[in-house]
Design a protein around this motif. Structure first.
Motif, PDB file in Angstrom:
ATOM      1  N   ARG A 155      -5.946  -0.949   3.221  1.00 50.69           N
ATOM      2  CA  ARG A 155      -6.526  -0.004   2.259  1.00 50.69           C
ATOM      3  C   ARG A 155      -7.587   0.848   2.952  1.00 50.69           C
ATOM      4  N   ASN A 156      -8.489   0.190   3.692  1.00 49.65           N
ATOM      5  CA  ASN A 156      -9.529   0.935   4.401  1.00 49.65           C
ATOM      6  C   ASN A 156      -8.929   1.901   5.407  1.00 49.65           C
ATOM      7  N   ALA A 157      -7.878   1.459   6.095  1.00 46.26           N
ATOM      8  CA  ALA A 157      -7.250   2.330   7.079  1.00 46.26           C
ATOM      9  C   ALA A 157      -6.691   3.580   6.405  1.00 46.26           C
ATOM     10  N   PHE A 158      -6.011   3.393   5.275  1.00 48.00           N
ATOM     11  CA  PHE A 158      -5.437   4.548   4.563  1.00 48.00           C
ATOM     12  C   PHE A 158      -6.531   5.463   4.029  1.00 48.00           C
ATOM     13  N   LEU A 159      -7.640   4.863   3.580  1.00 45.07           N
ATOM     14  CA  LEU A 159      -8.732   5.682   3.058  1.00 45.07           C
ATOM     15  C   LEU A 159      -9.298   6.593   4.137  1.00 45.07           C
ATOM     16  N   ASN A 160      -9.192   6.161   5.396  1.00 43.19           N
ATOM     17  CA  ASN A 160      -9.752   6.961   6.483  1.00 43.19           C
ATOM     18  C   ASN A 160      -8.808   8.056   6.971  1.00 43.19           C
ATOM     19  N   VAL A 161      -7.578   8.076   6.455  1.00 42.42           N
ATOM     20  CA  VAL A 161      -6.659   9.155   6.837  1.00 42.42           C
ATOM     21  C   VAL A 161      -7.017  10.373   5.992  1.00 42.42           C
ATOM     22  N   PRO A 162      -7.214  11.545   6.624  1.00 40.28           N
ATOM     23  CA  PRO A 162      -7.581  12.722   5.831  1.00 40.28           C
ATOM     24  C   PRO A 162      -6.542  13.018   4.745  1.00 40.28           C
ATOM     25  N   TYR A 163      -7.013  13.237   3.549  1.00 45.12           N
ATOM     26  CA  TYR A 163      -6.103  13.413   2.427  1.00 45.12           C
ATOM     27  C   TYR A 163      -5.322  14.712   2.538  1.00 45.12           C
ATOM     28  N   GLU A 164      -5.893  15.696   3.229  1.00 46.51           N
ATOM     29  CA  GLU A 164      -5.302  17.032   3.269  1.00 46.51           C
ATOM     30  C   GLU A 164      -3.904  17.013   3.874  1.00 46.51           C
ATOM     31  N   ILE A 165      -3.681  16.090   4.815  1.00 50.61           N
ATOM     32  CA  ILE A 165      -2.366  16.055   5.461  1.00 50.61           C
ATOM     33  C   ILE A 165      -1.294  15.716   4.432  1.00 50.61           C
ATOM     34  N   GLU A 166      -1.580  14.716   3.614  1.00 52.84           N
ATOM     35  CA  GLU A 166      -0.606  14.330   2.602  1.00 52.84           C
ATOM     36  C   GLU A 166      -0.429  15.427   1.578  1.00 52.84           C
ATOM     37  N   GLU A 167      -1.551  16.078   1.292  1.00 51.42           N
ATOM     38  CA  GLU A 167      -1.505  17.171   0.328  1.00 51.42           C
ATOM     39  C   GLU A 167      -0.538  18.256   0.806  1.00 51.42           C
ATOM     40  N   ALA A 168      -0.656  18.565   2.116  1.00 49.91           N
ATOM     41  CA  ALA A 168       0.225  19.579   2.692  1.00 49.91           C
ATOM     42  C   ALA A 168       1.679  19.146   2.586  1.00 49.91           C
ATOM     43  N   ALA A 169       1.924  17.866   2.866  1.00 44.70           N
ATOM     44  CA  ALA A 169       3.286  17.349   2.780  1.00 44.70           C
ATOM     45  C   ALA A 169       3.792  17.441   1.353  1.00 44.70           C
ATOM     46  N   PHE A 170       2.884  17.193   0.394  1.00 46.05           N
ATOM     47  CA  PHE A 170       3.272  17.273  -1.004  1.00 46.05           C
ATOM     48  C   PHE A 170       3.692  18.696  -1.369  1.00 46.05           C
ATOM     49  N   VAL A 171       2.911  19.638  -0.892  1.00 47.35           N
ATOM     50  CA  VAL A 171       3.212  21.035  -1.177  1.00 47.35           C
ATOM     51  C   VAL A 171       4.585  21.390  -0.605  1.00 47.35           C
ATOM     52  N   ASP A 172       4.914  20.781   0.535  1.00 47.31           N
ATOM     53  CA  ASP A 172       6.220  21.024   1.137  1.00 47.31           C
ATOM     54  C   ASP A 172       7.333  20.273   0.421  1.00 47.31           C
ATOM     55  N   GLY A 173       6.988  19.537  -0.627  1.00 44.69           N
ATOM     56  CA  GLY A 173       8.009  18.894  -1.444  1.00 44.69           C
ATOM     57  C   GLY A 173       8.331  17.463  -1.071  1.00 44.69           C
ATOM     58  N   ALA A 174       7.464  16.809  -0.304  1.00 45.11           N
ATOM     59  CA  ALA A 174       7.731  15.419   0.071  1.00 45.11           C
ATOM     60  C   ALA A 174       7.412  14.501  -1.107  1.00 45.11           C
ATOM     61  N   ASN A 175       8.301  13.536  -1.378  1.00 45.07           N
ATOM     62  CA  ASN A 175       7.999  12.588  -2.450  1.00 45.07           C
ATOM     63  C   ASN A 175       7.146  11.450  -1.900  1.00 45.07           C
ATOM     64  N   VAL A 176       6.802  10.504  -2.766  1.00 45.73           N
ATOM     65  CA  VAL A 176       5.830   9.495  -2.364  1.00 45.73           C
ATOM     66  C   VAL A 176       6.315   8.665  -1.183  1.00 45.73           C
ATOM     67  N   TRP A 177       7.603   8.326  -1.173  1.00 44.05           N
ATOM     68  CA  TRP A 177       8.110   7.504  -0.073  1.00 44.05           C
ATOM     69  C   TRP A 177       8.091   8.266   1.236  1.00 44.05           C
ATOM     70  N   GLN A 178       8.441   9.547   1.139  1.00 44.80           N
ATOM     71  CA  GLN A 178       8.425  10.353   2.363  1.00 44.80           C
ATOM     72  C   GLN A 178       7.008  10.498   2.885  1.00 44.80           C
ATOM     73  N   ARG A 179       6.057  10.724   1.963  1.00 42.25           N
ATOM     74  CA  ARG A 179       4.670  10.873   2.410  1.00 42.25           C
ATOM     75  C   ARG A 179       4.165   9.564   3.019  1.00 42.25           C
ATOM     76  N   PHE A 180       4.545   8.470   2.347  1.00 43.89           N
ATOM     77  CA  PHE A 180       4.107   7.163   2.820  1.00 43.89           C
ATOM     78  C   PHE A 180       4.664   6.847   4.206  1.00 43.89           C
ATOM     79  N   LEU A 181       5.988   7.053   4.351  1.00 44.39           N
ATOM     80  CA  LEU A 181       6.630   6.649   5.602  1.00 44.39           C
ATOM     81  C   LEU A 181       6.357   7.615   6.748  1.00 44.39           C
ATOM     82  N   ARG A 182       6.334   8.923   6.460  1.00 46.58           N
ATOM     83  CA  ARG A 182       6.278   9.879   7.559  1.00 46.58           C
ATOM     84  C   ARG A 182       4.859  10.340   7.869  1.00 46.58           C
ATOM     85  N   ILE A 183       3.980  10.315   6.863  1.00 41.68           N
ATOM     86  CA  ILE A 183       2.638  10.845   7.089  1.00 41.68           C
ATOM     87  C   ILE A 183       1.612   9.716   7.202  1.00 41.68           C
ATOM     88  N   ALA A 184       1.531   8.897   6.162  1.00 45.59           N
ATOM     89  CA  ALA A 184       0.449   7.920   6.111  1.00 45.59           C
ATOM     90  C   ALA A 184       0.654   6.797   7.123  1.00 45.59           C
TER      91      ALA A 184
END
Lengths: 273, 325
Positions: A155-184
């Motif tokens: 949990r702490n490790a994920f909290l330290n990942v900048p949120y903006e990266i996932e946000e960008a992936a979301f804007v590109d249409g990535a679903n939760v699993w894609q964001r989880f597996l490919r970004i986080a």
């Protein structure tokens, strides 16, 4: 640094080295001494005069040491997989996903981390018996297969990942699993490695819980098998020594290969946990 | 730890994009398909958390609650038992073995904790400086932490045996044999020494992280003022790592009170001569397992272990706060 300080430092380092590593080397030496060599000689002899692997064969004749090692390996490998998967998923849910009850879930993990395992071991055993899983390797594995500490580390490790990266992936249409597996996930590889190492060591080294849950000598793990060997053949130190070397060598090798991650992780884990 | 608030802000921003982001709902803005989305909302996040929650609930929290419950019953291994109120606890008061266990576990804390607060700090200072080969020394000092407690226990049983290496050396230098494993008290202190030996590397790493944050200028300034090494240690290093010392004190005291394996391996399952080396957790294991195991009574001892552990934590944390004030 003045010369005297360098000499003093290395002198102290070597003295501590002898104290920390010496007992392991003495055990290795004992395990290599032949049946006709006096292992009780005074003054003690540090090198076997005629080194032999005979004792290792004898351990295998006395207890099924390779089966025990394989049992330990199975439990430890499974523990690595379950902890990495379970703690990563839960850690991600606690750090990144929003839903009703997230706080409650976090509190559950914190409470679980604070419960001293030594105090609940009898009730764990009773629970395991109710599930019909005592005296099985699954029973050895289950209570620690997703540890609360690992969940909170992830949990702490994920909290330290900048949120903006996932946000960008979301804007590109990535679903939760894609964001989880490919970004986080790639961003927390370091902590994941630490969780994996601790999970392996924890399972491979555990003693009290397997001692309680396993009763059938055919299903022993290595630590319980060693205790059994020690109890049954306490008078032949060469055998016990060979057994302990078998138990400790894989870990020392593993640790030597992964020590870089390890030190980073122990420091982080200690401060955060 | 800054992220929770940041995450909250961004998540509501994202939500304006529509229902596709069903994992980040905040319930404020939702598109036309909101109703369907709302139905799906809770499933996905809980799927992530579920495996961990189930394991922790079934194998940690449930056993914890049933331990508290069983402590008031006369449950045995194969017998459900009935509520007996505080009978187990009043029996504890008259149980010599319980007092022996409490004494030994307490002694363990009193001896092991000061050693584990101080010695690893000194060790960390020794390996702190980046000199050639220091990585090797750090890893080597960590080896006892990596080794299983069973391996460590058996190694020291052999080292401290009457015919073992330590006694051979003692005899060679004219001290004579010492009954490390046969004398009730020496046995307990030997186990404590092994606990310290195994823990040194672990706490050394924690201290190394703390020492890295001590500004070097402080040491230099103190040195210029004429402070010797010992004085600098007391006036610069110790205050700088004080919170880490408290952490190490808390971790090691809780662990020391719950000691099992070292004593079990060195003293044997029965706890040494006449059971005098039994610790509380050894007693739990001995009383509560087997076909005739007294689960209720063992749970009562476990409750004592919980209470003392929590008390130890609070005590250490309170000592910390006092010094802050």
């Amino acid at each position: 640094m003045p010369v005297w300080e360098i000499v003093l430092r290395y002198g102290l380092l070597l003295a501590v080295l002898a104290l920390m590593i010496g007992p392991f080397l003495w055990q290795l030496s004992t395990s290599l001494k032949g049946p006709h060599e006096n292992i009780f000689s005074s003054p003690p002899k540090f090198l076997p005069s005629d080194p032999t692997f005979h004792n290792y064969e004898r351990v295998a004749d006395t207890i099924p040491v390779w089966d025990y090692a394989f049992n330990s390996l199975k439990v430890a490998a499974a523990n690595v997989v379950t902890n990495c998967v379970g703690a990563t998923l839960a850690g991600y849910a606690l750090a990144r996903l929003r839903y009703r009850g997230r706080k409650a879930a976090t509190i559950v993990f914190i409470l679980a981390m604070l419960v001293p395992v030594e105090g609940i071991i009898i009730a764990q055993f009773t629970t395991m018996r109710e599930l019909g899983l005592n005296n099985t390797l699954i029973g050895v594995l289950l209570p620690g297969c997703v540890s609360a500490l690992n969940v909170l580390l992830m949990r702490n490790a994920f909290l330290n990942v900048p949120y903006e990266i996932e946000e960008a992936a979301f804007v590109d249409g990535a679903n939760v699993w894609q964001r989880f597996l490919r970004i986080a996930l790639p961003a927390v590889k370091g902590t994941l490695a630490v969780v994996a190492i601790f999970a392996f060591m924890g399972a491979w080294d555990d003693f009290l819980w397997p001692l309680i849950v396993l009763s059938d000598p055919d299903r022993f793990t290595l630590t319980i098998g060693l205790n059994y060997l020690h109890g049954t053949f306490a008078n032949d130190e060469r055998l016990v020594a060979a057994g302990t070397v078998i138990a400790v060598l894989p870990l020392i090798v593993l640790f030597a290969c992964l020590q870089r991650y390890f030190f980073r992780g122990v420091g982080e884990g200690a401060v955060k946990g | 730890m800054k992220s929770p608030t940041a995450a909250k802000a961004t998540s509501s921003d994202i939500s304006t994009a529509g229902p596709a982001l069903k994992e980040l709902p905040d319930g404020t803005r939702r598109g036309a398909r909101g109703a369907r989305v709302r139905r799906q909302l809770p499933t996905s996040p809980w799927l992530f958390a579920a495996p961990g929650l189930v394991i922790v609930a079934v194998f940690i929290l449930y056993p914890f609650i049933s331990t508290l419950n069983n402590a008031f019953t006369d449950k045995r291994t194969l017998i459900p038992g009935e509520y007996v109120g505080f009978a187990n606890f009043s029996e504890l008061l008259h149980d010599d073995m319980f007092w022996i266990g409490l004494r030994n576990s307490t002694l363990y804390v009193l001896v092991v904790v000061p050693a584990l607060v101080l010695l690893p700090l000194l060790l960390a200072m020794l390996v702190q400086k980046h000199i050639p080969g220091i990585t090797f020394f750090r890893s080597a000092f960590y080896t006892p932490v990596v080794a299983s407690i069973v391996v460590v226990g058996l190694i020291w049983v052999w080292m401290l045996d009457e015919r073992g290496l330590v006694n051979a050396v003692l005899e060679a230098v004219g001290v004579g044999k010492v009954g490390f494993l046969s004398d009730q008290w020496l046995l307990l202190f030997s186990a404590m020494a092994v606990t310290v030996w195994k823990g040194l590397g672990y706490y050394m790493i924690i201290y190394l992280a703390a020492l890295a944050n001590v500004p070097r200028e402080l040491h230099e300034a103190a040195a210029v003022d004429g402070a010797g090494a010992f004085r600098r240690f007391i006036t610069v290093t110790v205050p700088a790592v004080r919170s880490t010392m408290v952490l190490v004190g808390a971790l090691s005291s809780v662990a020391a009170f719950k000691v099992f394996s070292e004593v079990y391996l060195m003293a044997g399952p029965a706890g040494g001569p006449a059971g005098e080396d039994t610790t509380l957790v050894m007693l739990v294991q001995r009383v509560g397992t087997g076909l005739t195991g007294r689960v209720g009574y063992a749970s009562a001892i476990s409750v004592v272990v919980f209470v003392v552990t929590v008390a130890l934590m609070l005590l250490v944390l309170r000592a910390d706060r006092k010094e802050d004030a």
